[in-house]
Design an enzyme around this catalytic site. Structure first.
Site, short mmCIF file in Angstrom:
data_model
loop_
_atom_site.label_atom_id
_atom_site.label_comp_id
_atom_site.label_asym_id
_atom_site.label_seq_id
_atom_site.Cartn_x
_atom_site.Cartn_y
_atom_site.Cartn_z
N VAL A 67 -5.07 1.66 8.03
CA VAL A 67 -3.61 1.55 8.12
C VAL A 67 -3.03 2.58 7.15
O VAL A 67 -3.64 2.88 6.13
CB VAL A 67 -3.12 0.13 7.75
N CYS A 71 0.87 -1.18 0.00
CA CYS A 71 0.00 0.00 0.00
C CYS A 71 0.90 1.22 0.00
O CYS A 71 1.85 1.30 0.79
CB CYS A 71 -0.89 -0.06 1.24
N1 LIG Z 1 -6.16 8.81 5.03
C1 LIG Z 1 -5.59 7.55 5.47
C2 LIG Z 1 -5.84 6.57 4.36
C3 LIG Z 1 -4.96 5.36 4.33
C4 LIG Z 1 -5.59 4.27 3.50
O1 LIG Z 1 -6.18 4.52 2.43
N2 LIG Z 1 -5.46 3.05 4.00
C5 LIG Z 1 -6.15 1.92 3.45
C6 LIG Z 1 -5.19 0.80 3.14
S1 LIG Z 1 -4.09 1.21 1.87
C7 LIG Z 1 -7.11 1.40 4.51
O2 LIG Z 1 -6.75 1.29 5.67
N3 LIG Z 1 -8.33 1.08 4.11
C8 LIG Z 1 -9.29 0.54 5.00
C9 LIG Z 1 -10.10 1.59 5.68
O3 LIG Z 1 -9.82 2.79 5.53
O4 LIG Z 1 -11.04 1.18 6.38
C10 LIG Z 1 -4.12 7.76 5.81
O5 LIG Z 1 -3.52 8.75 5.37
O6 LIG Z 1 -3.56 6.97 6.56
#
Ligand SMILES: N[C@@H](CCC(=O)N[C@@H](CS)C(=O)NCC(=O)O)C(=O)O
Length: 211
Positions: A59, A19
């Site tokens: 995450v 990711c």
């Molecule tokens: N805005 C968050 C977004 C991070 C993100 O998109 N994480 C994804 C994985 S690559 C995630 O955890 N998705 C599941 C969710 O948000 O519930 C950051 O900056 O940490």
């Protein structure tokens, strides 16, 4: 925060295996030479301890003793302040503001296209490839202007951008010859020994590391 039985180290990072957003934080940690425990997470199926710690279940999530942080920008800036060497932000307010704005643009404009390519249907992935390529080409003068992004030294912005450049071949984004400065920029970061340390096995497999 109740201590989770899974958290044994002072510093723990809940991270996906592949990711760009998690990779951004792992690169900051690697550049600082900080040791930490990595808890691999499938973002579609977050573990119970992550659900307890982070209301968004997202995450990257960093746990530093009693402190729980999420959102890559918040985590990265905290790490840069908590572990000041080497500094990953310039000192003057103008340069700092410029880099922060670049990181905000990247989060809002670039990352969603990467995620659409990785997780979307074919139409979303194709549209993501086209738009990401356009955005990279529009930023070409910025990649040419200095050794690192908008800065003579490696910064938090590079930690956010390099994971995207690393994935371009795997994402199926092919840049034309005139975009070679973007690839050259990536190589400057990929050659840093910290870069190799930032990669999960899944990310290592995405392309060859430069010699
Ligand atoms: N805005 C968050 C977004 C991070 C993100 O998109 N994480 C994804 C994985 S690559 C995630 O955890 N998705 C599941 C969710 O948000 O519930 C950051 O900056 O940490």
């Amino acid at each position: 925060m109740a201590a989770s039985p899974r958290i044994r180290n002072a510093l723990t990072l809940f991270s996906s295996r592949d990711c760009v957003v998690c990779h951004r934080v792992r690169l900051v940690l690697a550049a600082k030479g900080v040791t930490y425990e990595l808890v691999p997470v499938d973002p579609g199926n977050p573990p119970e301890d992550l659900v307890d710690l982070n209301p968004y279940h997202s995450v990257p999530t960093l746990v530093d003793r009693d402190l729980v942080l999420y959102a890559a920008s918040v985590v990265s800036e905290y790490l840069d302040e908590r572990y000041p060497h080497p500094p990953l932000m310039p000192v003057d307010p103008l340069s700092r503001a410029r880099l922060r704005l670049a990181m905000l643009r990247l989060e809002h404009d670039w990352v969603p296209h990467v995620q659409a390519i990785q997780h979307g249907n074919k139409a979303q992935a194709d549209a993501g490839r086209k738009r990401l390529k356009e955005l990279l080409l529009a930023a070409l003068p910025l990649f040419k202007a200095s050794k690192f992004f908008l800065n003579p030294e490696m910064s938090l912005a590079d930690c956010a951008i390099a994971p995207i450049i690393w994935r371009l071949p795997a994402l199926g984004v092919q840049l034309p010859k005139e975009a070679k400065p973007i690839e050259d920029y990536g190589m400057r970061i990929f050659r840093n020994p910290a870069y190799l340390r930032s990669l999960t096995p899944e990310e290592k497999a995405l392309r060859e590391l430069p010699q």
